[in-house]
Design a protein around this motif. Structure first.
Motif, short mmCIF file in Angstrom:
data_model
loop_
_atom_site.label_atom_id
_atom_site.label_comp_id
_atom_site.label_asym_id
_atom_site.label_seq_id
_atom_site.Cartn_x
_atom_site.Cartn_y
_atom_site.Cartn_z
N GLY A 1 1.06 -1.19 0.04
CA GLY A 1 0.19 -0.06 0.01
C GLY A 1 1.00 1.30 0.12
N THR A 2 1.96 1.27 0.79
CA THR A 2 2.79 2.41 0.95
C THR A 2 3.42 2.61 -0.83
OG1 THR A 2 3.16 1.97 3.11
CG2 THR A 2 4.86 3.40 1.86
N PHE A 3 3.82 1.52 -1.19
CA PHE A 3 4.46 1.51 -2.54
C PHE A 3 3.72 2.07 -3.60
CE2 PHE A 3 5.94 -1.39 -6.19
CZ PHE A 3 6.89 -0.50 -6.60
N GLY A 4 2.29 1.62 -3.57
CA GLY A 4 1.24 2.02 -4.30
C GLY A 4 0.99 3.59 -4.15
N SER A 5 1.19 4.05 -2.82
CA SER A 5 1.04 5.41 -2.70
C SER A 5 1.93 6.34 -3.32
CB SER A 5 1.08 5.66 -1.31
OG SER A 5 1.22 7.11 -0.95
N TYR A 6 3.31 5.86 -3.21
CA TYR A 6 4.44 6.74 -3.95
C TYR A 6 4.26 6.56 -5.47
CZ TYR A 6 7.13 7.88 0.03
OH TYR A 6 7.44 8.74 1.31
N LEU A 7 3.70 5.45 -5.91
CA LEU A 7 3.66 5.50 -7.25
C LEU A 7 2.70 6.58 -7.58
CD1 LEU A 7 3.33 1.49 -7.97
CD2 LEU A 7 5.32 3.11 -8.65
N ASN A 8 1.88 6.90 -7.07
CA ASN A 8 0.66 7.61 -7.44
C ASN A 8 1.14 9.11 -7.49
OD1 ASN A 8 -1.66 6.21 -8.59
ND2 ASN A 8 -1.66 5.16 -6.49
N LYS A 9 1.90 9.26 -6.21
CA LYS A 9 2.50 10.62 -5.77
C LYS A 9 3.32 11.13 -7.06
CE LYS A 9 2.21 10.58 -0.88
NZ LYS A 9 3.34 10.39 0.34
N LEU A 10 4.46 10.07 -7.44
CA LEU A 10 5.05 10.45 -8.57
C LEU A 10 4.45 10.48 -9.97
CD1 LEU A 10 8.26 8.11 -7.70
CD2 LEU A 10 8.00 10.65 -7.24
N GLN A 11 3.36 9.59 -10.24
CA GLN A 11 2.90 9.73 -11.63
C GLN A 11 1.55 9.23 -11.28
OE1 GLN A 11 5.15 7.80 -14.89
NE2 GLN A 11 3.29 6.85 -15.68
N PRO A 12 0.41 10.38 -11.43
CA PRO A 12 -1.01 10.04 -11.09
C PRO A 12 -1.57 9.07 -11.91
CG PRO A 12 -0.55 12.25 -10.89
CD PRO A 12 0.78 11.66 -11.37
N ASP A 13 -1.28 8.89 -13.16
CA ASP A 13 -1.75 8.02 -14.37
C ASP A 13 -1.10 6.86 -14.33
OD1 ASP A 13 0.73 8.69 -15.51
OD2 ASP A 13 0.02 9.61 -17.02
N PHE A 14 -0.40 6.35 -13.55
CA PHE A 14 0.29 4.85 -13.41
C PHE A 14 -0.79 3.89 -13.09
CE2 PHE A 14 1.93 1.29 -11.37
CZ PHE A 14 2.78 0.76 -12.31
N ASP A 15 -0.84 2.81 -13.87
CA ASP A 15 -2.07 1.79 -13.76
C ASP A 15 -1.12 0.41 -14.10
OD1 ASP A 15 -4.06 0.08 -14.08
OD2 ASP A 15 -5.34 2.07 -14.21
N SER A 16 -1.22 -0.55 -13.28
CA SER A 16 -0.74 -1.85 -13.68
C SER A 16 -1.49 -2.51 -15.05
CB SER A 16 -0.74 -2.71 -12.43
OG SER A 16 -1.92 -2.70 -12.13
N ARG A 17 -2.75 -2.21 -15.12
CA ARG A 17 -3.37 -2.69 -15.91
C ARG A 17 -2.84 -2.28 -17.47
NH1 ARG A 17 -9.28 -0.82 -13.90
NH2 ARG A 17 -7.71 1.04 -13.50
N LEU A 18 -2.11 -1.21 -17.63
CA LEU A 18 -1.72 -0.77 -18.96
C LEU A 18 -0.55 -1.87 -19.30
CD1 LEU A 18 -1.22 3.05 -18.40
CD2 LEU A 18 -2.82 1.90 -20.08
N TYR A 19 -0.04 -2.51 -18.25
CA TYR A 19 1.10 -3.53 -18.55
C TYR A 19 0.45 -4.90 -18.42
CZ TYR A 19 3.18 1.01 -17.99
OH TYR A 19 3.25 2.43 -17.91
N GLY A 20 -0.86 -5.05 -18.52
CA GLY A 20 -1.28 -6.66 -18.50
C GLY A 20 -1.50 -7.12 -17.11
N TYR A 21 -1.53 -6.34 -15.97
CA TYR A 21 -1.72 -6.81 -14.57
C TYR A 21 -3.09 -6.05 -13.83
CZ TYR A 21 2.78 -8.64 -15.37
OH TYR A 21 4.13 -9.30 -16.14
N LYS A 22 -3.97 -6.92 -13.34
CA LYS A 22 -5.16 -6.27 -12.83
C LYS A 22 -4.96 -5.59 -11.65
CE LYS A 22 -8.35 -9.38 -14.94
NZ LYS A 22 -9.53 -10.36 -14.51
N LYS A 23 -3.82 -6.00 -11.11
CA LYS A 23 -3.58 -5.23 -9.81
C LYS A 23 -2.05 -5.00 -9.45
CE LYS A 23 -7.60 -7.08 -7.27
NZ LYS A 23 -7.83 -7.96 -5.98
N LEU A 24 -1.65 -4.28 -8.79
CA LEU A 24 -0.24 -3.94 -8.32
C LEU A 24 0.52 -5.05 -7.75
CD1 LEU A 24 2.03 -2.01 -8.37
CD2 LEU A 24 1.16 -1.15 -6.05
N SER A 25 -0.34 -6.05 -6.99
CA SER A 25 0.26 -6.98 -6.40
C SER A 25 0.62 -8.11 -7.20
CB SER A 25 -0.66 -7.61 -5.12
OG SER A 25 -1.92 -7.78 -5.88
N GLN A 26 -0.34 -8.36 -8.30
CA GLN A 26 -0.07 -9.23 -9.40
C GLN A 26 1.13 -8.88 -10.35
OE1 GLN A 26 -3.36 -9.41 -11.70
NE2 GLN A 26 -4.67 -10.74 -10.31
N LEU A 27 1.44 -7.43 -10.37
CA LEU A 27 2.53 -7.02 -11.30
C LEU A 27 3.93 -7.43 -10.58
CD1 LEU A 27 2.90 -3.52 -13.04
CD2 LEU A 27 4.87 -4.55 -11.64
#
Length: 269
Positions: free
Chosen positions: A215-241
């Motif tokens: 959850g903390t990792f995901g929070s930083y991803l969104n702080k750095l880049q609001p449009d980051f989405d694991s689904r763009l790379y073929g994974y439904k969730k960040l945990s799967q990625l």
């Protein structure tokens, strides 16, 4: 800075935010409405759903078919002058009226138009969450003005193989071509996988031993880049990625103190 309430919602299953959903019909596709509302439900309750456009125009025909089904209130705006977008002005005025009612925790703006960048910034200044939804052509300025921006391409319903059976040859060819195009786009995304970006975010969110709670990792991803989405790379969730990218990450499940579930931790390999 990303809203703490938004961060809590990204991996949560209990929506709490009261959201106003405002759709720019001139810059949005009706085909993604079901996926859009499902995505919004992850963050909170869509207490207001309005769509703005000239519904007398032939280009709005696809929207008229879904408005009743999803209880979306249409706001008719005639194009009084060629070259001037009256729809934008009406949506912005309504958004400000809703903002000052103080009844909402956040706004969902569905548009690919950079003209709404100022609106997103103004809403954020009031301490409310801004979720943006738009196509990949959406200008970076608007994407970064949102707490979280989601590309509508990932919300499109996937074509099932059964849909291809029993249809005309032309229809089959069209659908197969679409599937092929979507596959090509996915492969392109995988070729540009943001390795350095992910590792940088992980470093910033990790403890002294290099571990970060997901959850903390995901929070930083969104702080750095609001449009980051694991689904763009073929994974439904960040945990799967992170679990799939074993060449980059090491994952570990740990017991949560006082709880019955486990938390996923990740570090760079």
């Amino acid at each position: 800075m990303t809203s703490p309430r938004l961060v809590a919602k990204i991996e949560s299953e209990k929506p709490t935010l009261r959201l106003a959903v405002l759709i720019d019909a001139d810059n949005a596709q009706a085909a993604v409405i079901e996926g859009l509302l499902a995505e919004i439900a992850r963050f909170g309750e869509a207490t207001v759903k309005r769509i703005y456009g000239d519904f007398t125009a032939p280009t709005s025909a696809s929207w008229k078919k879904v408005l009743h089904k999803y209880s979306i209130k249409p706001v008719q705006q005639f194009a009084y002058t060629i070259g001037k977008n009256a729809t934008d002005s009406t949506l912005i005025i309504d958004a400000m009226d809703l903002l000052y009612t103080r009844k909402f925790d956040g706004f969902c703006l569905m548009t690919s138009d950079s003209d709404f960048t100022g609106l997103a910034v103004r809403i954020r200044e009031e301490g409310l969450t801004v979720l943006g939804f738009g196509e990949q052509k959406t200008p970076e300025a608007f994407r970064n003005a949102c707490h979280k921006f989601i590309f509508t391409e990932v919300l499109r319903p996937a074509l099932e193989e059964s849909e291809l059976d029993g249809n005309a040859d032309e229809s089959k060819s069209s659908k197969k071509y679409k599937k092929s195009s979507e596959k090509d786009k996915t492969e392109d995304k995988k070729e540009t996988f943001p390795t350095q970006f992910l590792l940088t975010a992980l470093e910033q969110s990790s403890d002294d031993e290099g571990w970060a709670e997901l959850g903390t990792f995901g929070s930083y991803l969104n702080k750095l880049q609001p449009d980051f989405d694991s689904r763009l790379y073929g994974y439904k969730k960040l945990s799967q990625l992170v679990k799939a990218k074993q060449d980059l990450f090491v994952t570990e499940e740990r017991d949560v103190a006082g709880g019955t579930h486990k938390a996923l931790y990740v570090r760079a390999k």
